[in-house]
Write a protein that holds these residues in place. Structure first.
Motif, PDB file in Angstrom:
ATOM      1  N   ARG A   1       0.764  -1.132  -0.038  1.00 10.07           N
ATOM      2  CA  ARG A   1       0.073   0.060   0.109  1.00 10.07           C
ATOM      3  C   ARG A   1       0.829   1.392   0.105  1.00 10.07           C
ATOM      4  O   ARG A   1       1.921   1.390   0.704  1.00 10.07           O
ATOM      5  CB  ARG A   1      -0.894   0.006   1.182  1.00 10.07           C
TER       6      ARG A   1
ATOM      7  N   ASN B   1      -2.625   7.457  -0.251  1.00 13.63           N
ATOM      8  CA  ASN B   1      -3.500   8.261  -1.118  1.00 13.63           C
ATOM      9  C   ASN B   1      -3.882   9.485  -0.493  1.00 13.63           C
ATOM     10  O   ASN B   1      -4.433   9.684   0.690  1.00 13.63           O
ATOM     11  CB  ASN B   1      -4.872   7.329  -1.001  1.00 13.63           C
TER      12      ASN B   1
ATOM     13  N   ASN C   1      -7.428  11.073  -0.269  1.00 12.44           N
ATOM     14  CA  ASN C   1      -8.444  10.154   0.985  1.00 12.44           C
ATOM     15  C   ASN C   1      -7.557   9.283   1.635  1.00 12.44           C
ATOM     16  O   ASN C   1      -7.288   8.337   1.351  1.00 12.44           O
ATOM     17  CB  ASN C   1      -9.368   9.474   0.067  1.00 12.44           C
TER      18      ASN C   1
ATOM     19  N   ASN D   1      -7.480   7.894   4.400  1.00  9.90           N
ATOM     20  CA  ASN D   1      -8.171   6.766   4.870  1.00  9.90           C
ATOM     21  C   ASN D   1      -8.256   5.362   3.971  1.00  9.90           C
ATOM     22  O   ASN D   1      -8.409   4.214   4.351  1.00  9.90           O
ATOM     23  CB  ASN D   1      -9.463   6.931   5.618  1.00  9.90           C
ATOM     24  N   HIS D   2      -7.855   5.731   2.880  1.00  9.71           N
ATOM     25  CA  HIS D   2      -7.946   4.581   1.691  1.00  9.71           C
ATOM     26  C   HIS D   2      -6.768   4.467   0.862  1.00  9.71           C
ATOM     27  O   HIS D   2      -6.719   5.163  -0.287  1.00  9.71           O
ATOM     28  CB  HIS D   2      -9.276   4.630   0.831  1.00  9.71           C
ATOM     29  N   PRO D   3      -5.640   3.965   1.404  1.00  9.91           N
ATOM     30  CA  PRO D   3      -4.328   3.835   0.575  1.00  9.91           C
ATOM     31  C   PRO D   3      -4.730   3.278  -0.573  1.00  9.91           C
ATOM     32  O   PRO D   3      -5.377   2.116  -0.554  1.00  9.91           O
ATOM     33  CB  PRO D   3      -3.369   3.301   1.582  1.00  9.91           C
ATOM     34  N   TYR D   4      -3.723   3.413  -1.516  1.00 10.93           N
ATOM     35  CA  TYR D   4      -3.871   2.783  -2.667  1.00 10.93           C
ATOM     36  C   TYR D   4      -3.177   1.444  -2.880  1.00 10.93           C
ATOM     37  O   TYR D   4      -2.214   1.275  -2.098  1.00 10.93           O
ATOM     38  CB  TYR D   4      -2.936   3.367  -4.090  1.00 10.93           C
ATOM     39  N   GLU D   5      -3.596   0.373  -3.035  1.00 18.97           N
ATOM     40  CA  GLU D   5      -3.103  -1.186  -3.202  1.00 18.97           C
ATOM     41  C   GLU D   5      -2.315  -1.335  -4.411  1.00 18.97           C
ATOM     42  O   GLU D   5      -3.114  -1.233  -5.497  1.00 18.97           O
ATOM     43  CB  GLU D   5      -4.129  -2.092  -2.982  1.00 18.97           C
TER      44      GLU D   5
END
Length: 82
Positions: free
Chosen positions: A4, A7, A10, A12-16
C-alpha cells in the motif's frame, strides 16, 4: 506481493499495488541476463504491472537492492551488483 502507498486525496483509503511472482521472476531474469532493469523494459515487458504505476518499477528495484542483487544507477535504472 501486495503493498500500500498513501492516498493523499483520501488518507483513509491507501492505494493497493501488486507484483506477481511471474512479474518478479521476469524482472530477475532480465537483471541476471542483461545486468540491468530499466523503465522502458519494464513498460514493454510487464505492461500489466506498469499500468498500476511506476511505483511498481521502483518497488521491484528496491526489492533487488534489499536482496543485495542490484543498485540504483539513476532515474529509471537499476544495475546488477557484483
Amino acid at each position: 506481493m501486495i503493498y500500500r502507498i498513501p492516498n493523499h486525496r483520501n488518507p483513509n483509503h491507501p492505494y493497493e499495488k501488486g507484483i506477481t511472482v511471474s512479474e518478479f521472476e521476469a524482472a530477475a531474469r532480465q537483471l541476471d541476463g542483461t545486468g540491468e532493469l530499466n523503465q522502458s523494459w519494464f513498460q514493454k515487458s510487464l505492461p500489466g504491472c506498469a499500468r498500476e504505476g511506476s511505483c511498481n518499477f521502483t518497488t521491484l528495484g528496491g526489492i533487488f537492492e534489499l536482496l543485495g542483487r542490484a543498485e540504483y544507477a539513476g532515474p529509471g535504472v537499476y544495475r546488477r551488483r557484483g
